[in-house]
Write an enzyme that holds these catalytic residues in place. Structure first.
Site, short mmCIF file in Angstrom:
data_model
loop_
_atom_site.label_atom_id
_atom_site.label_comp_id
_atom_site.label_asym_id
_atom_site.label_seq_id
_atom_site.Cartn_x
_atom_site.Cartn_y
_atom_site.Cartn_z
N GLU A 37 9.04 40.56 46.64
CA GLU A 37 9.53 39.75 46.09
C GLU A 37 8.68 39.80 44.20
O GLU A 37 7.11 40.14 44.96
CB GLU A 37 9.04 38.42 46.17
CG GLU A 37 10.28 38.33 47.83
CD GLU A 37 10.04 36.67 47.95
OE1 GLU A 37 9.81 35.95 47.04
OE2 GLU A 37 10.69 36.59 49.18
N LEU A 78 6.51 45.89 61.23
CA LEU A 78 5.51 45.35 61.84
C LEU A 78 4.13 45.53 60.63
O LEU A 78 3.36 45.25 60.62
CB LEU A 78 5.75 44.88 62.58
CG LEU A 78 6.45 44.42 63.24
CD1 LEU A 78 6.57 43.54 64.96
CD2 LEU A 78 6.97 43.08 62.28
N ASN A 124 2.88 45.39 56.91
CA ASN A 124 2.72 44.16 56.28
C ASN A 124 1.46 44.21 56.81
O ASN A 124 0.49 43.52 56.65
CB ASN A 124 3.42 43.75 56.57
CG ASN A 124 5.21 43.38 55.57
OD1 ASN A 124 4.81 44.27 54.76
ND2 ASN A 124 6.44 43.05 55.92
N ALA A 169 -8.95 40.54 44.96
CA ALA A 169 -9.15 38.87 45.76
C ALA A 169 -8.37 37.30 44.88
O ALA A 169 -8.01 37.80 44.05
CB ALA A 169 -10.93 38.09 45.33
N SER A 170 -8.50 37.14 46.58
CA SER A 170 -7.59 35.50 45.75
C SER A 170 -8.32 34.51 46.55
O SER A 170 -8.36 35.15 47.36
CB SER A 170 -6.35 35.89 45.74
OG SER A 170 -5.82 35.89 47.26
N GLY A 192 0.53 34.93 50.73
CA GLY A 192 1.17 33.68 50.81
C GLY A 192 2.29 35.08 50.93
O GLY A 192 2.26 35.91 51.29
N CYS A 211 6.53 36.51 55.36
CA CYS A 211 6.99 37.54 55.55
C CYS A 211 4.78 37.93 55.99
O CYS A 211 5.48 37.74 57.32
CB CYS A 211 7.09 39.47 54.89
SG CYS A 211 8.55 38.91 53.83
N LYS A 236 3.36 33.66 44.47
CA LYS A 236 3.27 35.21 44.30
C LYS A 236 3.96 34.61 42.18
O LYS A 236 4.98 34.05 42.35
CB LYS A 236 3.41 36.77 44.72
CG LYS A 236 4.88 36.91 44.50
CD LYS A 236 4.70 38.07 45.17
CE LYS A 236 4.58 39.22 45.05
NZ LYS A 236 5.27 40.79 45.69
P1 NAI Z 1 16.10 33.63 53.98
O1 NAI Z 1 16.05 32.90 54.32
O2 NAI Z 1 16.50 33.85 52.01
O3 NAI Z 1 17.72 34.36 53.93
C1 NAI Z 1 18.12 34.11 54.71
C2 NAI Z 1 20.00 33.94 54.78
O4 NAI Z 1 20.50 34.49 56.15
C3 NAI Z 1 20.01 32.53 54.66
O5 NAI Z 1 20.67 32.02 53.13
C4 NAI Z 1 20.74 31.81 55.71
O6 NAI Z 1 21.74 30.47 55.31
C5 NAI Z 1 21.02 33.11 56.06
N1 NAI Z 1 22.36 32.90 57.82
C6 NAI Z 1 21.71 33.10 59.07
N2 NAI Z 1 22.18 33.12 59.75
C7 NAI Z 1 23.50 33.86 59.39
C8 NAI Z 1 25.02 34.32 59.93
N3 NAI Z 1 25.30 34.54 60.99
N4 NAI Z 1 25.70 34.66 59.15
C9 NAI Z 1 25.43 34.43 57.60
N5 NAI Z 1 24.52 34.36 56.98
C10 NAI Z 1 23.62 33.94 58.00
O7 NAI Z 1 15.22 35.31 54.03
P2 NAI Z 1 15.42 36.83 53.49
O8 NAI Z 1 13.39 35.75 52.86
O9 NAI Z 1 16.22 37.41 52.85
O10 NAI Z 1 14.38 36.86 54.70
C11 NAI Z 1 15.76 38.24 55.56
C12 NAI Z 1 14.81 39.59 56.81
O11 NAI Z 1 14.56 40.33 55.71
C13 NAI Z 1 13.35 38.52 57.79
O12 NAI Z 1 13.26 38.68 58.44
C14 NAI Z 1 12.12 38.58 56.87
O13 NAI Z 1 11.41 39.08 57.38
C15 NAI Z 1 13.27 40.53 56.33
N6 NAI Z 1 11.97 40.85 54.85
C16 NAI Z 1 11.81 39.85 53.78
C17 NAI Z 1 11.18 40.12 52.68
C18 NAI Z 1 11.09 39.26 51.61
O14 NAI Z 1 10.34 39.81 50.76
N7 NAI Z 1 11.39 38.14 51.44
C19 NAI Z 1 10.85 41.27 52.27
C20 NAI Z 1 11.51 41.99 53.75
C21 NAI Z 1 11.63 42.58 55.04
#
Ligand code: NAI
EC number: 1.1.1.22
Length: 486
Positions: free
Chosen positions: A176, A232, A235, A279-280, A284, A287, A350
């Site tokens: 992000e 995994l 990260n 360092a910080s 947060g 992930c 961040k």
């Molecule tokens: P997020 O919470 O921002 O978005 C997930 C979205 O999925 C939500 O808007 C939710 O309403 C939707 N959702 C849930 N069930 C659903 C369904 N059945 N049908 C349609 N939409 C549905 O999560 P984010 O941050 O995008 O993370 C998603 C995945 O990617 C997680 O597993 C995370 O660990 C991984 N990830 C996240 C990163 C990040 O920087 N945020 C980077 C790399 C991986």
């Protein structure tokens, strides 16, 4: 795994559906739409509010990422669509990304450590319920090893006649704050699948999308489990590096070494490199903690407790760093912050994001509120309602009314800093470097304290203005005060 034929003429993916319009699904699919104009990309979500924001006429998108708006402006309505019509998007798609959230479980077996896969399972069941043709189903969310197997089982057990599914793992490595850059120029794209003929063909199909802009030698193909574990592990290694330098920051504060000098000296070693040695007050984001805990749980489930304990230390060190920094603030402010006004600069986890999930600012605010401090919070991107939502979460405070009494949220940093005993830099927003600190000093109570949890500010400049400055990873030397941190 063997090389693939990337000839797009042989490829069948014309329509992509992405389930989950969050921090991953939204930016990832926007970039795919940008780079593959011949492919129609539909991002679906259960949240009407989120989809409305993606579709908003003034482009007030639900997440803040540099350059994201530009990409969405170019593609939306052309070959990029946002919708709540999940079923139609599934039916029409050749390939479906599952980009739903996988938070840490808050109850039941594995509480506090295992990933909650209920959204992944619901997505898989929805696909099986409504699909009427063959699909490649791609696990984009971060999941424990063998989650693809569960998705495959759900799909196979509910398959309609004539439907076949190939399940791939294609974890996302974007960070992000630099998501669009990371997606446009990824270090690597990882695709895991099984080694059957149809599995290899599905891998080729997905690779044929990325090859439109990613050099072939950066597209790595592995078996499914290696792909899932690599995310995994990546990260965990990144989080471990932050905890390692933070552990050294504690030694620096105790001895008089300076953590920036140590980090520079370490980072010049080509085997180590300079990145992720800042360092910080602790890492947060949604992930790092979740994925390390997920790894810990996986190790416990595999009956390798020694490995689980090893990785648990990364989290424990992060908790310690946050607590240690809060204790330092309290110690410097004459061992009490009750009723003292303290400005919190930055609430996002961040810079360059509005995301507050697991932000160290939350925990620092909690520790100070527990001592009765009054907080004046400012962040350039985070909405006041989001800050209050985090601080009134039952895991942070049992008394939301008390939080509302102790916390004031400002849209002007100078107003936030007026009349405070101290300010704390929690997020490394660039704008904090350019403030008029003479004006701020004049407006603060004396002695005026500056706590830099990001090593962002010019401490000599602040000290020359009269501030007592405390910095992560540097011994308190000015004014002869060495805070006692229990
Ligand atoms: P997020 O919470 O921002 O978005 C997930 C979205 O999925 C939500 O808007 C939710 O309403 C939707 N959702 C849930 N069930 C659903 C369904 N059945 N049908 C349609 N939409 C549905 O999560 P984010 O941050 O995008 O993370 C998603 C995945 O990617 C997680 O597993 C995370 O660990 C991984 N990830 C996240 C990163 C990040 O920087 N945020 C980077 C790399 C991986």
């Amino acid at each position: 795994m063997d090389g693939v034929d990337y000839d797009r003429n042989n490829m069948v993916i014309k329509k992509i559906c992405c389930m989950g319009a969050g921090y991953v699904g939204g930016p990832t699919c926007s970039v795919i739409a940008l780079k593959c104009p011949e492919v129609t990309v539909t991002v679906v979500d259960l949240s009407q509010a989120r989809i409305d924001a993606w579709n908003s006429s003034d482009f007030k998108l639900p997440i803040y990422e540099p350059s994201l708006e530009k990409v969405v402006r170019e593609c939306r309505g052309r070959n990029l669509f946002f919708s709540t019509d999940v079923d139609s998007a599934i039916q029409e798609a050749d390939l479906i990304f599952i980009s739903v959230n996988t938070p840490t479980k808050t109850f039941g077996l594995g509480k506090g450590r295992a990933a909650d896969l209920k959204y992944i399972e619901a997505a898989a069941r929805r696909i099986a319920d409504v699909a009427t043709s063959d699909k490649i189903v791609v696990e984009k969310s971060t999941v424990p090893v063998k989650a693809a197997q569960s998705i495959q089982r759900i799909l196979t057990a509910n398959t309609k006649p004539g439907c076949r599914y190939e399940v791939l793992s294609n974890p996302e490595f974007l960070a992000e704050g630099s998501a669009i850059k990371d997606l446009l120029e990824p270090d690597r794209v990882l695709i895991g699948g099984d080694t059957s003929h149809s599995g290899l063909k599905a891998i080729d199909e997905l690779a044929s999308i990325y090859v439109n802009w990613v050099p072939k030698d950066r597209i790595i193909k592995t078996n499914t489990w290696s792909s899932e574990l690599s995310k995994l592990a990546a990260n965990a290694f990144l989080a471990q590096r932050i905890s390692s330098i933070n552990s050294i920051s504690a030694v620096c504060e105790a001895t008089g070494a300076d953590v920036s000098e140590v980090a520079h000296a370490i980072g010049m070693d080509s085997r180590l490199g300079p990145k992720f040695l800042q360092a910080s007050l602790g890492f947060g984001g949604s992930c790092f903690q979740k994925d390390v805990l997920n790894l810990v749980y996986l190790c416990e489930a595999c009956n390798i407790p020694e490995v689980a304990q090893y990785w648990q230390q990364v989290i424990d060190m992060n908790d310690y760093q946050r607590r240690r920094f809060a204790n330092k603030i309290i110690a410097c402010l004459f061992n009490t912050v009750t009723d003292k006004k303290i400005a919190i600069l930055g609430f996002a986890f961040k810079k360059d994001t509005g995301d507050t999930r697991e932000s160290s600012s939350i925990y620092l605010s909690k520790f100070l509120m527990d001592e009765g401090a009054k907080l004046s919070i400012y962040d350039p991107q985070v909405a006041p309602a989001q800050i209050l939502c985090e601080l009134t979460n039952p895991s942070i405070s049992a008394d939301p009314e008390r939080v509302e009494k102790l916390v004031t949220i400002h849209s002007d940093p100078y107003e936030a800093l007026k009349g405070t005993h101290a300010f704390v830099v929690c997020t490394e927003w660039d704008e904090f470097k350019d403030y008029d600190y003479l004006r701020i000093y004049k407006d603060m109570l004396k002695p005026a304290f500056a706590f830099d949890g990001r090593r962002l500010l010019d401490s000599s400049l602040l000290e020359n203005l009269g501030f007592h400055v405390e910095v992560v990873g540097r011994k308190s030397w000015k004014n002869g005060i060495l805070p006692v941190t229990p």
